[in-house]
Design an enzyme around this catalytic site. Sequence first.
Site, short mmCIF file in Angstrom:
data_model
loop_
_atom_site.label_atom_id
_atom_site.label_comp_id
_atom_site.label_asym_id
_atom_site.label_seq_id
_atom_site.Cartn_x
_atom_site.Cartn_y
_atom_site.Cartn_z
CB SER A 1 -1.10 0.00 1.09
OG SER A 1 -0.13 0.34 2.31
CE LYS A 2 -0.89 6.45 -3.48
NZ LYS A 2 -0.01 5.50 -4.49
NE ARG A 3 0.24 0.70 5.87
CZ ARG A 3 1.01 -0.61 6.12
NH1 ARG A 3 2.02 -0.46 6.74
NH2 ARG A 3 0.53 -1.64 5.54
N GLY B 1 5.32 3.42 0.01
CA GLY B 1 5.94 4.13 -0.76
C GLY B 1 5.02 4.02 -2.24
CB THR C 1 1.36 1.56 -4.89
OG1 THR C 1 0.63 2.79 -4.48
CG2 THR C 1 1.70 0.95 -3.40
#
Length: 467
Positions: free
Chosen positions: A242-244, A246, A248
Amino acid sequence: MSQTPVVTRFAPSPTGALHIGGARTALFNWLYARGRGGKFLLRIEDTDRARSTPENTQAILDGLTWLGLDWDGEPISQAAGAERHAEVARRMLADGTAYKCFSTQQEIEAFREEARAKGGSTLFRSPWRDVAEADHPDAPFAIRIKAPRDGATTIRDEVQGEITIGNDQLDDMVLLRSDGSPVYMLAVVVDDHDMGVTHVIRGDDHMTNAFRQAMIYRAMGWDLPVFAHVPLIFGPDGKKLSKRHGATGAAEYQQMGYPAAGMRNYLTRLGWSHGDAEFFSDAEARDWFDLGGIGKSPARFDTKKLENLCRQHIAVADDAALLHETEAFLDATGQLSLTRAQRDGLLRAMPHLKDRAKIFPELLEKAHFVLTERPIEPDAKSAKALDDVSRGILAELTPQLQTASWEREALEGVVTALAEVHGLGLGKIAGPLRAALAGRMVSPSVFDMMLVLGRDESVARIGDAAA
Ligand code: GLU
């Protein structure tokens, strides 16, 4: 013996851009088809009218194009097939594999609440399943499939193996809503059948859908496609990517300047393996790709591995192709396009730029010396290399370079001899030379630069710095 030609498809929902997981799904389908002389089709699952936008569709097509994943024919719009999907629901009704359900939303809710209170299954059991046509009211109805109630359903999946569920877990799902709109599950099956899809390769978040879809195939007497449900991609911490973690989105990698060939290689390896092969060409990937090589557990996204493969792909790429991709990168990132002279310079310099770059910005940084013009403006760091002493040495060097034969050994000889005269190491001269030729600390070797630039330009730049 002739075999059915392979037809695969990528079926993105245009509710966002192309993300890494989708890109990998598309890639697997593309490889599988292309490696077998089959077709790779594109279907835009745009039935969620509120969340599907033409911009997202375009972004997905752009992402696939950047990755070099070409599809056959025009992309198909799922929403455009609504009438055909409804027709299949009515066919099932006529065949008796589906029935009219007059239950209202409130009745269904009430059923579920009661079931919850009793702690039983909340799967709706419509009271209309076996009611004769003669007893039907004149009221709006949904069309529901007659799901098997006893026994079990087994699906053979090329990745997950044989999976069996009890049929008591299947409900009489709605095929056509009372407003006449087909449900997604029906649309997928009808489209896959009509498009002649032989292999459905997709994320394993669709595994449970396969059981519901299989009911429709069976009711219609259609052959099931081969299913391959691929585990999702995890981040380095073992949680769903996920975006966490970096970037995607595929486009983000394009914007960062990763080469498409390296990206393809990396995404192919992400959840699929062929012996211990890590670095391979598209042709090898097409030859080798098979469903048996897809791993059962989620792969972890590893930026270091991606970078490593990208570096290798840039290093072996054809110079002209790299120039082309570099220009595409400049274009995609809204940077100035190259002049003819810059393009020529870049092509000549390419053999010296590509050996260590993993992304195009690195290649361009090293290429500064051919992209810039006299007078070279050294940046702060390289300006430090140009003190009075080194300027004097450069001044001595220029006339010698005027007469030296313009080839590596001769140039090295001249510079080394001069360094010796001054009791200096070669490095002490290479610094000022680099500053004079490139104005940057990052560049190819000074001799490579001189050879690329030619005598006149090199001597002029060194002369400028010496003055
Ligand atoms: N539209 C679905 C998705 O984007 C794919 C459905 C399928 O491949 O069957 O996840």
